[in-house]
Design a protein around this motif. Structure first.
Motif, PDB file in Angstrom:
ATOM      1  N   SER A  20    -103.165  -8.976 -32.823  1.00 32.13           N
ATOM      2  CA  SER A  20    -103.350 -10.262 -32.149  1.00 32.13           C
ATOM      3  C   SER A  20    -102.112 -10.644 -31.342  1.00 32.13           C
ATOM      4  O   SER A  20    -102.228 -11.155 -30.221  1.00 32.13           O
ATOM      5  N   VAL A  23    -102.046  -8.430 -28.204  1.00 27.99           N
ATOM      6  CA  VAL A  23    -103.077  -8.848 -27.247  1.00 27.99           C
ATOM      7  C   VAL A  23    -102.677 -10.158 -26.576  1.00 27.99           C
ATOM      8  O   VAL A  23    -102.786 -10.310 -25.354  1.00 27.99           O
ATOM      9  N   THR A 267    -118.284  -7.377 -20.563  1.00 24.08           N
ATOM     10  CA  THR A 267    -116.860  -7.062 -20.526  1.00 24.08           C
ATOM     11  C   THR A 267    -116.418  -6.641 -19.134  1.00 24.08           C
ATOM     12  O   THR A 267    -115.349  -7.042 -18.653  1.00 24.08           O
ATOM     13  N   LEU A 279    -112.173 -11.404 -22.663  1.00 24.08           N
ATOM     14  CA  LEU A 279    -111.466 -10.150 -22.909  1.00 24.08           C
ATOM     15  C   LEU A 279    -110.725 -10.193 -24.243  1.00 24.08           C
ATOM     16  O   LEU A 279    -110.710  -9.213 -24.987  1.00 24.08           O
ATOM     17  N   LYS A 280    -110.098 -11.332 -24.550  1.00 25.07           N
ATOM     18  CA  LYS A 280    -109.420 -11.463 -25.841  1.00 25.07           C
ATOM     19  C   LYS A 280    -110.422 -11.372 -26.984  1.00 25.07           C
ATOM     20  O   LYS A 280    -110.147 -10.744 -28.019  1.00 25.07           O
ATOM     21  N   THR A 283    -111.508  -7.704 -27.377  1.00 22.97           N
ATOM     22  CA  THR A 283    -110.426  -6.911 -27.958  1.00 22.97           C
ATOM     23  C   THR A 283    -110.319  -7.159 -29.453  1.00 22.97           C
ATOM     24  O   THR A 283    -110.124  -6.226 -30.248  1.00 22.97           O
ATOM     25  N   THR A 284    -110.468  -8.405 -29.856  1.00 23.31           N
ATOM     26  CA  THR A 284    -110.416  -8.744 -31.275  1.00 23.31           C
ATOM     27  C   THR A 284    -111.591  -8.134 -32.030  1.00 23.31           C
ATOM     28  O   THR A 284    -111.427  -7.607 -33.141  1.00 23.31           O
ATOM     29  N   ILE A 286    -113.282  -5.421 -31.290  1.00 24.86           N
ATOM     30  CA  ILE A 286    -113.076  -3.980 -31.422  1.00 24.86           C
ATOM     31  C   ILE A 286    -112.032  -3.682 -32.486  1.00 24.86           C
ATOM     32  O   ILE A 286    -112.173  -2.733 -33.279  1.00 24.86           O
ATOM     33  N   SER A 287    -110.963  -4.472 -32.553  1.00 31.41           N
ATOM     34  CA  SER A 287    -109.936  -4.269 -33.574  1.00 31.41           C
ATOM     35  C   SER A 287    -110.518  -4.445 -34.975  1.00 31.41           C
ATOM     36  O   SER A 287    -110.242  -3.654 -35.884  1.00 31.41           O
TER      37      SER A 287
END
Length: 314
Positions: A20, A23, A267, A279-280, A283-284, A286-287
Protein backbone atom coordinates in the motif's frame (compact mmCIF):
# COMPACT_ATOMS: atom_id res chain seq x y z
CA UNK A 1 -4.20 -26.10 9.40
CA UNK A 2 -6.46 -23.32 10.67
CA UNK A 3 -3.74 -22.09 13.00
CA UNK A 4 -1.34 -22.01 10.05
CA UNK A 5 -3.81 -20.05 7.91
CA UNK A 6 -4.34 -17.56 10.73
CA UNK A 7 -0.59 -17.08 11.14
CA UNK A 8 -0.16 -16.53 7.41
CA UNK A 9 -2.94 -13.97 7.38
CA UNK A 10 -1.29 -12.11 10.25
CA UNK A 11 2.06 -12.21 8.46
CA UNK A 12 0.36 -10.77 5.39
CA UNK A 13 -0.64 -7.57 7.20
CA UNK A 14 2.84 -5.93 7.05
CA UNK A 15 3.22 -7.15 3.45
CA UNK A 16 -0.04 -5.49 2.46
CA UNK A 17 1.00 -2.36 4.35
CA UNK A 18 4.27 -2.22 2.40
CA UNK A 19 2.47 -2.74 -0.91
CA UNK A 20 0.00 0.00 0.00
CA UNK A 21 2.84 2.39 0.82
CA UNK A 22 4.55 1.71 -2.51
CA UNK A 23 1.31 2.08 -4.48
CA UNK A 24 0.41 5.31 -2.67
CA UNK A 25 3.89 6.73 -3.26
CA UNK A 26 3.85 5.88 -6.95
CA UNK A 27 0.45 7.44 -7.58
CA UNK A 28 0.85 10.54 -5.43
CA UNK A 29 4.54 11.35 -5.66
CA UNK A 30 5.48 10.08 -9.13
CA UNK A 31 2.16 10.02 -11.02
CA UNK A 32 1.69 13.77 -11.14
CA UNK A 33 -1.19 15.96 -10.04
CA UNK A 34 -4.54 14.23 -10.78
CA UNK A 35 -6.38 17.57 -10.86
CA UNK A 36 -4.08 18.89 -13.59
CA UNK A 37 -4.40 15.65 -15.55
CA UNK A 38 -8.19 15.78 -15.34
CA UNK A 39 -8.54 19.45 -16.29
CA UNK A 40 -5.75 19.68 -18.83
CA UNK A 41 -2.67 21.88 -18.96
CA UNK A 42 -4.69 24.99 -19.92
CA UNK A 43 -6.79 25.00 -16.74
CA UNK A 44 -6.49 28.00 -14.46
CA UNK A 45 -4.79 27.78 -11.08
CA UNK A 46 -8.05 28.58 -9.31
CA UNK A 47 -9.85 25.75 -11.10
CA UNK A 48 -7.03 23.30 -10.30
CA UNK A 49 -7.09 24.33 -6.63
CA UNK A 50 -10.87 23.89 -6.54
CA UNK A 51 -10.69 20.37 -7.98
CA UNK A 52 -7.84 19.43 -5.63
CA UNK A 53 -9.95 20.52 -2.67
CA UNK A 54 -12.96 18.63 -4.04
CA UNK A 55 -10.93 15.44 -4.40
CA UNK A 56 -9.21 15.86 -1.04
CA UNK A 57 -5.78 16.21 -2.61
CA UNK A 58 -4.95 19.40 -0.72
CA UNK A 59 -4.66 17.58 2.60
CA UNK A 60 -1.32 16.33 4.04
CA UNK A 61 -0.03 13.12 2.48
CA UNK A 62 -0.03 11.27 5.80
CA UNK A 63 -3.78 11.90 6.14
CA UNK A 64 -4.38 10.81 2.55
CA UNK A 65 -2.38 7.62 3.19
CA UNK A 66 -4.45 6.96 6.31
CA UNK A 67 -7.61 7.33 4.22
CA UNK A 68 -6.16 4.89 1.70
CA UNK A 69 -5.53 2.29 4.45
CA UNK A 70 -9.09 2.79 5.65
CA UNK A 71 -10.31 2.19 2.09
CA UNK A 72 -8.42 -1.11 1.99
CA UNK A 73 -9.85 -2.30 5.32
CA UNK A 74 -13.42 -1.31 4.44
CA UNK A 75 -13.06 -2.13 0.73
CA UNK A 76 -14.60 1.25 -0.01
CA UNK A 77 -12.40 3.09 -2.50
CA UNK A 78 -14.64 6.09 -2.99
CA UNK A 79 -15.71 7.37 -6.39
CA UNK A 80 -14.08 7.43 -9.80
CA UNK A 81 -12.50 10.73 -10.82
CA UNK A 82 -13.94 10.60 -14.32
CA UNK A 83 -17.36 8.92 -14.01
CA UNK A 84 -18.04 9.74 -10.32
CA UNK A 85 -19.35 6.19 -9.88
CA UNK A 86 -18.76 4.18 -6.74
CA UNK A 87 -15.62 2.12 -7.38
CA UNK A 88 -16.73 -0.86 -5.30
CA UNK A 89 -19.92 -1.04 -7.35
CA UNK A 90 -17.92 -0.78 -10.58
CA UNK A 91 -15.68 -3.67 -9.49
CA UNK A 92 -18.64 -5.86 -8.50
CA UNK A 93 -20.43 -5.18 -11.80
CA UNK A 94 -17.26 -5.76 -13.81
CA UNK A 95 -16.35 -8.97 -11.99
CA UNK A 96 -19.23 -10.90 -13.59
CA UNK A 97 -18.21 -10.43 -17.25
CA UNK A 98 -14.54 -10.95 -16.38
CA UNK A 99 -15.21 -14.22 -14.56
CA UNK A 100 -17.59 -15.43 -17.29
CA UNK A 101 -14.70 -14.98 -19.71
CA UNK A 102 -11.74 -16.06 -17.58
CA UNK A 103 -13.04 -19.01 -15.54
CA UNK A 104 -14.22 -21.23 -18.46
CA UNK A 105 -11.00 -20.46 -20.34
CA UNK A 106 -8.92 -21.24 -17.25
CA UNK A 107 -10.67 -24.55 -16.50
CA UNK A 108 -10.67 -25.77 -20.11
CA UNK A 109 -7.03 -24.78 -20.60
CA UNK A 110 -5.94 -26.53 -17.40
CA UNK A 111 -7.81 -29.73 -18.31
CA UNK A 112 -6.55 -29.84 -21.91
CA UNK A 113 -2.99 -28.95 -20.88
CA UNK A 114 -2.80 -31.71 -18.27
CA UNK A 115 -4.37 -34.27 -20.60
CA UNK A 116 -2.11 -33.43 -23.55
CA UNK A 117 0.95 -33.28 -21.27
CA UNK A 118 0.28 -36.81 -20.05
CA UNK A 119 0.03 -38.09 -23.62
CA UNK A 120 3.12 -36.22 -24.80
CA UNK A 121 5.23 -37.28 -21.82
CA UNK A 122 4.09 -40.88 -22.34
CA UNK A 123 5.62 -40.76 -25.83
CA UNK A 124 8.67 -38.75 -24.69
CA UNK A 125 11.60 -38.85 -27.09
CA UNK A 126 9.43 -39.88 -30.05
CA UNK A 127 8.44 -37.80 -33.06
CA UNK A 128 5.14 -37.05 -31.31
CA UNK A 129 7.02 -35.44 -28.43
CA UNK A 130 9.34 -33.45 -30.69
CA UNK A 131 6.53 -32.23 -32.93
CA UNK A 132 4.44 -31.20 -29.93
CA UNK A 133 7.31 -29.23 -28.40
CA UNK A 134 7.76 -27.28 -31.64
CA UNK A 135 4.00 -26.63 -31.78
CA UNK A 136 3.84 -25.43 -28.18
CA UNK A 137 6.82 -23.11 -28.61
CA UNK A 138 5.14 -21.69 -31.71
CA UNK A 139 1.93 -21.08 -29.79
CA UNK A 140 3.89 -19.37 -27.01
CA UNK A 141 5.76 -17.18 -29.51
CA UNK A 142 2.65 -15.74 -31.13
CA UNK A 143 1.70 -12.33 -29.67
CA UNK A 144 -1.72 -11.91 -28.11
CA UNK A 145 -2.71 -9.30 -30.66
CA UNK A 146 -2.11 -11.75 -33.51
CA UNK A 147 -4.59 -14.23 -32.02
CA UNK A 148 -7.17 -11.49 -31.49
CA UNK A 149 -6.84 -10.06 -35.00
CA UNK A 150 -6.96 -13.53 -36.58
CA UNK A 151 -10.07 -14.44 -34.59
CA UNK A 152 -11.91 -11.22 -35.34
CA UNK A 153 -10.92 -10.94 -39.00
CA UNK A 154 -10.95 -14.58 -40.16
CA UNK A 155 -13.29 -16.44 -37.80
CA UNK A 156 -15.73 -13.61 -37.08
CA UNK A 157 -15.67 -11.23 -40.06
CA UNK A 158 -14.84 -13.50 -43.00
CA UNK A 159 -16.29 -16.86 -41.93
CA UNK A 160 -19.05 -15.46 -39.70
CA UNK A 161 -18.68 -18.20 -37.11
CA UNK A 162 -18.66 -15.77 -34.17
CA UNK A 163 -19.77 -12.19 -33.47
CA UNK A 164 -17.00 -9.63 -33.79
CA UNK A 165 -17.65 -7.96 -30.43
CA UNK A 166 -20.27 -7.47 -27.73
CA UNK A 167 -21.44 -9.11 -24.53
CA UNK A 168 -25.16 -9.83 -24.78
CA UNK A 169 -28.07 -9.29 -22.42
CA UNK A 170 -29.16 -12.88 -21.66
CA UNK A 171 -27.05 -15.88 -20.56
CA UNK A 172 -27.47 -17.59 -23.94
CA UNK A 173 -26.36 -14.45 -25.77
CA UNK A 174 -23.35 -14.11 -23.48
CA UNK A 175 -22.26 -17.67 -24.26
CA UNK A 176 -22.52 -16.81 -27.96
CA UNK A 177 -20.56 -13.58 -27.65
CA UNK A 178 -17.91 -14.99 -25.29
CA UNK A 179 -17.21 -18.14 -27.31
CA UNK A 180 -14.51 -16.53 -29.48
CA UNK A 181 -12.73 -14.66 -26.63
CA UNK A 182 -12.67 -17.87 -24.58
CA UNK A 183 -11.27 -19.81 -27.54
CA UNK A 184 -8.55 -17.19 -28.07
CA UNK A 185 -7.71 -17.21 -24.35
CA UNK A 186 -7.30 -20.99 -24.45
CA UNK A 187 -4.82 -20.84 -27.32
CA UNK A 188 -2.98 -17.96 -25.66
CA UNK A 189 -2.17 -20.07 -22.59
CA UNK A 190 -2.19 -23.61 -23.95
CA UNK A 191 1.42 -23.67 -25.18
CA UNK A 192 3.05 -22.41 -21.99
CA UNK A 193 0.86 -24.59 -19.75
CA UNK A 194 1.56 -27.79 -21.69
CA UNK A 195 5.27 -27.10 -21.77
CA UNK A 196 5.40 -26.60 -18.01
CA UNK A 197 3.19 -29.61 -17.20
CA UNK A 198 5.17 -31.83 -19.59
CA UNK A 199 8.45 -30.96 -17.90
CA UNK A 200 6.94 -31.54 -14.44
CA UNK A 201 5.61 -34.96 -15.45
CA UNK A 202 8.83 -36.05 -17.16
CA UNK A 203 10.80 -35.05 -14.06
CA UNK A 204 8.63 -37.41 -12.00
CA UNK A 205 8.98 -40.20 -14.57
CA UNK A 206 12.72 -40.30 -13.91
CA UNK A 207 12.32 -40.78 -10.13
CA UNK A 208 13.30 -44.01 -8.38
CA UNK A 209 9.78 -44.88 -7.22
CA UNK A 210 8.62 -44.99 -10.85
CA UNK A 211 11.34 -47.50 -11.75
CA UNK A 212 10.35 -49.53 -8.71
CA UNK A 213 6.71 -49.55 -9.79
CA UNK A 214 7.72 -50.73 -13.25
CA UNK A 215 9.95 -53.43 -11.74
CA UNK A 216 6.93 -54.74 -9.86
CA UNK A 217 5.21 -55.32 -13.19
CA UNK A 218 2.67 -52.49 -13.12
CA UNK A 219 1.43 -51.48 -16.59
CA UNK A 220 2.91 -48.22 -17.88
CA UNK A 221 -0.47 -46.50 -18.09
CA UNK A 222 -1.26 -47.45 -14.51
CA UNK A 223 2.13 -46.12 -13.39
CA UNK A 224 1.34 -42.79 -15.04
CA UNK A 225 -2.17 -42.46 -13.68
CA UNK A 226 -1.59 -43.68 -10.12
CA UNK A 227 1.95 -42.56 -9.34
CA UNK A 228 3.35 -40.03 -11.80
CA UNK A 229 0.23 -37.89 -12.11
CA UNK A 230 -0.36 -37.70 -8.36
CA UNK A 231 3.20 -36.71 -7.48
CA UNK A 232 3.53 -34.20 -10.31
CA UNK A 233 0.47 -32.32 -9.06
CA UNK A 234 2.50 -30.25 -6.57
CA UNK A 235 4.25 -28.10 -9.22
CA UNK A 236 1.10 -28.19 -11.37
CA UNK A 237 -1.03 -26.83 -8.51
CA UNK A 238 1.56 -24.15 -7.80
CA UNK A 239 1.49 -23.06 -11.43
CA UNK A 240 -2.30 -23.02 -11.64
CA UNK A 241 -2.90 -21.22 -8.35
CA UNK A 242 -0.38 -18.52 -9.24
CA UNK A 243 -2.43 -17.89 -12.38
CA UNK A 244 -5.60 -17.15 -10.38
CA UNK A 245 -4.88 -13.40 -9.90
CA UNK A 246 -4.53 -13.12 -13.66
CA UNK A 247 -8.17 -14.17 -14.00
CA UNK A 248 -9.00 -10.61 -12.97
CA UNK A 249 -6.63 -8.67 -15.20
CA UNK A 250 -5.41 -11.35 -17.58
CA UNK A 251 -7.98 -10.47 -20.21
CA UNK A 252 -7.22 -6.78 -20.67
CA UNK A 253 -6.78 -6.97 -24.44
CA UNK A 254 -9.65 -9.40 -24.94
CA UNK A 255 -12.12 -7.24 -23.03
CA UNK A 256 -10.95 -4.11 -24.84
CA UNK A 257 -11.10 -5.57 -28.36
CA UNK A 258 -14.37 -7.46 -27.83
CA UNK A 259 -16.13 -4.66 -25.90
CA UNK A 260 -16.70 -6.82 -22.81
CA UNK A 261 -17.70 -4.66 -19.80
CA UNK A 262 -15.36 -6.38 -17.35
CA UNK A 263 -12.68 -5.37 -14.89
CA UNK A 264 -9.95 -5.54 -17.51
CA UNK A 265 -11.67 -3.03 -19.77
CA UNK A 266 -12.42 -0.84 -16.75
CA UNK A 267 -8.72 -0.84 -15.85
CA UNK A 268 -7.66 0.09 -19.38
CA UNK A 269 -10.16 2.94 -19.35
CA UNK A 270 -8.81 4.10 -15.97
CA UNK A 271 -5.25 4.13 -17.33
CA UNK A 272 -6.29 6.16 -20.35
CA UNK A 273 -8.18 8.66 -18.17
CA UNK A 274 -5.60 8.76 -15.33
CA UNK A 275 -8.34 7.64 -12.95
CA UNK A 276 -6.11 7.07 -9.92
CA UNK A 277 -8.75 5.82 -7.44
CA UNK A 278 -9.74 3.01 -9.80
CA UNK A 279 -6.11 2.09 -10.47
CA UNK A 280 -5.32 2.08 -6.74
CA UNK A 281 -8.34 -0.12 -6.08
CA UNK A 282 -7.36 -2.64 -8.76
CA UNK A 283 -3.75 -2.72 -7.58
CA UNK A 284 -4.96 -3.45 -4.06
CA UNK A 285 -7.33 -6.19 -5.27
CA UNK A 286 -4.52 -7.90 -7.19
CA UNK A 287 -2.21 -7.69 -4.16
CA UNK A 288 -4.87 -9.28 -1.94
CA UNK A 289 -5.42 -12.03 -4.50
CA UNK A 290 -1.70 -12.82 -4.59
CA UNK A 291 -1.57 -13.08 -0.79
CA UNK A 292 -4.63 -15.32 -0.63
CA UNK A 293 -3.49 -17.56 -3.48
CA UNK A 294 -0.10 -18.02 -1.81
CA UNK A 295 -1.87 -19.32 1.30
CA UNK A 296 -4.17 -21.45 -0.85
CA UNK A 297 -1.13 -22.99 -2.56
CA UNK A 298 0.32 -24.23 0.73
CA UNK A 299 -3.05 -25.62 1.83
CA UNK A 300 -3.43 -27.50 -1.46
CA UNK A 301 0.09 -28.87 -1.06
CA UNK A 302 -1.09 -30.65 2.06
CA UNK A 303 -4.25 -31.89 0.33
CA UNK A 304 -2.19 -33.41 -2.49
CA UNK A 305 0.65 -34.72 -0.33
CA UNK A 306 -0.31 -35.29 3.36
CA UNK A 307 3.37 -35.88 4.19
CA UNK A 308 4.01 -32.15 3.93
CA UNK A 309 3.92 -30.30 7.23
CA UNK A 310 2.59 -26.77 7.56
CA UNK A 311 5.28 -26.01 10.08
CA UNK A 312 8.04 -27.14 7.73
CA UNK A 313 6.57 -25.28 4.80
CA UNK A 314 6.58 -22.11 6.86
Amino acid sequence: MWAYILRRLLYSVPILFGVSLVVFSLFHLVGGDPATLLLGKHATAERVASVRAELGLDRPLIIQFGDYLKEIVTFDFGKSYTTREDIRTKIIHGAGPTLFLSVPAFVITAFLSLLISLVVSYYRGSWIDRASVVTFVFLMSMPSLAYILFGQYILASKLGWFPISGYGATPSERVYYLALPVLISIFLNLGSDIRFFRNAIIEEVNQDYVRTARAKGLPEKWVYLKHVLKNSMVPVITYLVIEIPYLVLGSLLLESFFSIPGIGGMTVEAVNNSDFPVLKAMTTVISLLYILTTILTDVLYRAVDPRMSFGKRE
